[in-house]
Design a protein around this motif. Sequence first.
Motif, PDB file in Angstrom:
ATOM      1  N   ASN A  35      31.912  29.103 -27.827  1.00  0.00           N
ATOM      2  CA  ASN A  35      33.307  28.689 -27.702  1.00  0.00           C
ATOM      3  C   ASN A  35      33.433  27.238 -28.157  1.00  0.00           C
ATOM      4  O   ASN A  35      32.459  26.474 -28.174  1.00  0.00           O
ATOM      5  CB  ASN A  35      33.810  28.872 -26.275  1.00  0.00           C
ATOM      6  CG  ASN A  35      33.337  27.767 -25.349  1.00  0.00           C
ATOM      7  OD1 ASN A  35      34.004  26.745 -25.169  1.00  0.00           O
ATOM      8  ND2 ASN A  35      32.143  27.967 -24.747  1.00  0.00           N
ATOM      9  N   VAL A  37      36.120  23.782 -27.730  1.00  0.00           N
ATOM     10  CA  VAL A  37      37.256  23.194 -27.008  1.00  0.00           C
ATOM     11  C   VAL A  37      37.860  22.089 -27.864  1.00  0.00           C
ATOM     12  O   VAL A  37      37.150  21.198 -28.339  1.00  0.00           O
ATOM     13  CB  VAL A  37      36.826  22.649 -25.637  1.00  0.00           C
ATOM     14  CG1 VAL A  37      37.989  21.939 -24.944  1.00  0.00           C
ATOM     15  CG2 VAL A  37      36.279  23.779 -24.760  1.00  0.00           C
ATOM     16  N   TRP A  62      36.642  19.475 -32.624  1.00  0.00           N
ATOM     17  CA  TRP A  62      36.116  20.563 -31.795  1.00  0.00           C
ATOM     18  C   TRP A  62      34.836  20.170 -31.071  1.00  0.00           C
ATOM     19  O   TRP A  62      33.951  19.529 -31.627  1.00  0.00           O
ATOM     20  CB  TRP A  62      35.839  21.790 -32.648  1.00  0.00           C
ATOM     21  CG  TRP A  62      37.073  22.514 -33.111  1.00  0.00           C
ATOM     22  CD1 TRP A  62      38.338  22.016 -33.190  1.00  0.00           C
ATOM     23  CD2 TRP A  62      37.124  23.861 -33.573  1.00  0.00           C
ATOM     24  NE1 TRP A  62      39.191  22.952 -33.668  1.00  0.00           N
ATOM     25  CE2 TRP A  62      38.477  24.117 -33.918  1.00  0.00           C
ATOM     26  CE3 TRP A  62      36.194  24.868 -33.750  1.00  0.00           C
ATOM     27  CZ2 TRP A  62      38.911  25.344 -34.415  1.00  0.00           C
ATOM     28  CZ3 TRP A  62      36.609  26.078 -34.235  1.00  0.00           C
ATOM     29  CH2 TRP A  62      37.959  26.329 -34.556  1.00  0.00           C
ATOM     30  N   TYR A  70      29.962  31.664 -23.681  1.00  0.00           N
ATOM     31  CA  TYR A  70      31.026  32.362 -22.937  1.00  0.00           C
ATOM     32  C   TYR A  70      30.632  33.822 -22.744  1.00  0.00           C
ATOM     33  O   TYR A  70      29.851  34.392 -23.501  1.00  0.00           O
ATOM     34  CB  TYR A  70      32.377  32.242 -23.649  1.00  0.00           C
ATOM     35  CG  TYR A  70      32.628  33.297 -24.708  1.00  0.00           C
ATOM     36  CD1 TYR A  70      33.231  34.506 -24.392  1.00  0.00           C
ATOM     37  CD2 TYR A  70      32.255  33.081 -26.044  1.00  0.00           C
ATOM     38  CE1 TYR A  70      33.467  35.479 -25.374  1.00  0.00           C
ATOM     39  CE2 TYR A  70      32.484  34.045 -27.014  1.00  0.00           C
ATOM     40  CZ  TYR A  70      33.089  35.240 -26.668  1.00  0.00           C
ATOM     41  OH  TYR A  70      33.315  36.201 -27.635  1.00  0.00           O
ATOM     42  N   SER A  88      33.190  30.403 -19.209  1.00  0.00           N
ATOM     43  CA  SER A  88      32.721  29.637 -20.372  1.00  0.00           C
ATOM     44  C   SER A  88      32.196  28.275 -19.936  1.00  0.00           C
ATOM     45  O   SER A  88      32.565  27.750 -18.883  1.00  0.00           O
ATOM     46  CB  SER A  88      33.850  29.471 -21.395  1.00  0.00           C
ATOM     47  OG  SER A  88      34.965  28.816 -20.821  1.00  0.00           O
ATOM     48  N   ASN A  90      30.850  24.257 -21.695  1.00  0.00           N
ATOM     49  CA  ASN A  90      30.837  23.436 -22.896  1.00  0.00           C
ATOM     50  C   ASN A  90      30.482  22.004 -22.522  1.00  0.00           C
ATOM     51  O   ASN A  90      30.311  21.680 -21.340  1.00  0.00           O
ATOM     52  CB  ASN A  90      32.197  23.496 -23.595  1.00  0.00           C
ATOM     53  CG  ASN A  90      32.075  23.362 -25.108  1.00  0.00           C
ATOM     54  OD1 ASN A  90      31.310  22.549 -25.617  1.00  0.00           O
ATOM     55  ND2 ASN A  90      32.847  24.192 -25.829  1.00  0.00           N
ATOM     56  N   TYR A 116      32.061  20.906 -19.040  1.00  0.00           N
ATOM     57  CA  TYR A 116      33.276  21.720 -19.088  1.00  0.00           C
ATOM     58  C   TYR A 116      32.915  23.124 -18.601  1.00  0.00           C
ATOM     59  O   TYR A 116      31.990  23.765 -19.113  1.00  0.00           O
ATOM     60  CB  TYR A 116      33.799  21.796 -20.531  1.00  0.00           C
ATOM     61  CG  TYR A 116      34.991  22.711 -20.710  1.00  0.00           C
ATOM     62  CD1 TYR A 116      36.286  22.207 -20.685  1.00  0.00           C
ATOM     63  CD2 TYR A 116      34.806  24.073 -20.928  1.00  0.00           C
ATOM     64  CE1 TYR A 116      37.381  23.062 -20.862  1.00  0.00           C
ATOM     65  CE2 TYR A 116      35.885  24.926 -21.084  1.00  0.00           C
ATOM     66  CZ  TYR A 116      37.181  24.425 -21.059  1.00  0.00           C
ATOM     67  OH  TYR A 116      38.269  25.255 -21.230  1.00  0.00           O
ATOM     68  N   THR A 147      39.905  25.378 -14.597  1.00  0.00           N
ATOM     69  CA  THR A 147      39.008  24.634 -15.482  1.00  0.00           C
ATOM     70  C   THR A 147      38.466  23.406 -14.762  1.00  0.00           C
ATOM     71  O   THR A 147      39.215  22.675 -14.082  1.00  0.00           O
ATOM     72  CB  THR A 147      39.757  24.192 -16.754  1.00  0.00           C
ATOM     73  OG1 THR A 147      40.219  25.355 -17.438  1.00  0.00           O
ATOM     74  CG2 THR A 147      38.844  23.397 -17.680  1.00  0.00           C
ATOM     75  N   HIS A 196      44.589  22.183 -23.688  1.00  0.00           N
ATOM     76  CA  HIS A 196      43.693  22.246 -24.841  1.00  0.00           C
ATOM     77  C   HIS A 196      43.671  23.649 -25.450  1.00  0.00           C
ATOM     78  O   HIS A 196      44.145  24.623 -24.851  1.00  0.00           O
ATOM     79  CB  HIS A 196      42.277  21.833 -24.442  1.00  0.00           C
ATOM     80  CG  HIS A 196      41.713  22.658 -23.319  1.00  0.00           C
ATOM     81  ND1 HIS A 196      42.013  22.415 -21.991  1.00  0.00           N
ATOM     82  CD2 HIS A 196      40.854  23.723 -23.325  1.00  0.00           C
ATOM     83  CE1 HIS A 196      41.376  23.286 -21.218  1.00  0.00           C
ATOM     84  NE2 HIS A 196      40.658  24.093 -22.011  1.00  0.00           N
ATOM     85  N   GLN A 198      41.133  26.595 -26.766  1.00  0.00           N
ATOM     86  CA  GLN A 198      39.747  27.040 -26.675  1.00  0.00           C
ATOM     87  C   GLN A 198      39.578  28.220 -27.641  1.00  0.00           C
ATOM     88  O   GLN A 198      40.328  29.193 -27.595  1.00  0.00           O
ATOM     89  CB  GLN A 198      39.377  27.461 -25.247  1.00  0.00           C
ATOM     90  CG  GLN A 198      37.868  27.728 -25.092  1.00  0.00           C
ATOM     91  CD  GLN A 198      37.461  27.948 -23.640  1.00  0.00           C
ATOM     92  OE1 GLN A 198      38.296  28.236 -22.781  1.00  0.00           O
ATOM     93  NE2 GLN A 198      36.176  27.809 -23.338  1.00  0.00           N
TER      94      GLN A 198
END
Length: 468
Positions: A35, A37, A62, A70, A88, A90, A116, A147, A196, A198
Amino acid sequence: MKNLNKIFAAALLLLGLSSQAQDADNPWAISFGVNAVDTRTSAGDKNVFAHFDQPFHIKENWNILPSVSYLNVSKYVGSGFTFGVSGSVNKIDKLVYRSELNPKDFVVKNPGDLSYYAADAVIKYSFMQLIGSKWFDPSLHIGGGYTWFGDYDAGTVNGGLGLTFWLSETVGLSLQSTYKHSFNDNDDRAVGVPSHLQHFAGLTFKFGGKDTDGDGIYDKYDACPEQAGPKELNGCPDTDGDGILDKDDACVTEKGLAEFQGCPDRDADGVADKDDACPDEAGLKTFGGCPDTDGDGIQDKEDKCPTVKGPKDNKGCPWPDTDGDGVLDKDDKCPDVKGTVANNGCPEISEEQINRLNAYAKTILFNSGKSTFKQETYAVLQSITAILKEYPSSRFSIEGHTDSDGKDAMNQKLSEDRAAAVKNYLIENGIDSARLSSAGFGESKPIDTNKTAAGKANNRRVEVKLVK
């Protein structure tokens, strides 16, 4: 990572709840991949569309974790809709800010590799059935989640687009972009959870459809779920390829005809080989499929004359008529001598022959007062024997007579003895005793006078008469 592990554990728990299917056949699916973000949307101005004016500035904006980052588990709920949960993870090393010197410009800063994590619930609608495609699968989705962004966390409302390219019935390449609107979005990038985009790219595997026999047809559609078979036969096998399902085929390994429940009839006589005693020769049902070439009602294998009609009593062969007299040998009392039908195939003796017999009989000479023959008489007896043999079915009576000399009783006995002597000679020389009888009449039936020597000689005689 602790929170992500919880998300993955929950997703795997959901995965184990059912083994049905993702679209009506495989309602369950699992997706995983990478993934990205992109926080650019939170740095836009008040114009909503300006939030999405740089969606593919991958290198600049990104945040991508180069590993599986994910996992999504979903279940088909009908009418093109699926419900799923995603987890997910990150690392945020690119956070987009609006420039303080020029608000129209944007700057990208590293906030310090923020962690994340996200857990989301997704409702997705697929357009694949609507557009009639079997491999191109565009979709819309909405949902919400939570999140964790560095030291901050917030709930989000989500929506986006997806596209799956189905490489096979159960494996697809999935792409998805989701806008997550945060309820804790601040202008200060150092505080809160920014809204954001994703993006997701990965593989999707559908599963849950039960195919017990592994023939590619799900059990609910398979007429024979425990035996592998082709789709055109609804999953039932047809081992011999004759178009008749094994379950209805009485001869599973041999190609056959529907009228014989899948069994063959090699000689095409209307009798299936399994019931045909002569499977390679066309025959009649009444004889178990064996032939009767001459049509006499006796099958060839039991017929001694298969190409000529004949009665069963003679094993299918016609009765012979050896002597050609029109009387079959089986009814012919004289099969080797031509005769008449009236006399059962034997020749009938004529009046002329009877006269000959009696002419011979008159010349039979006996020793005086006795029943023994004179020597010259044997030739006469042989001639009589020869004539009788020509007429084997005719019966004769041998009669003896005397003259009047002597006592009556003596003459009676002498006539009987002399008739019996002739009869015995004929029997000893091959004449069937059943054809002969003898009788003596003494002096009771003279044919001439007994007053002269010549008359008496005529009265002393033997006669041969035909018995009818």
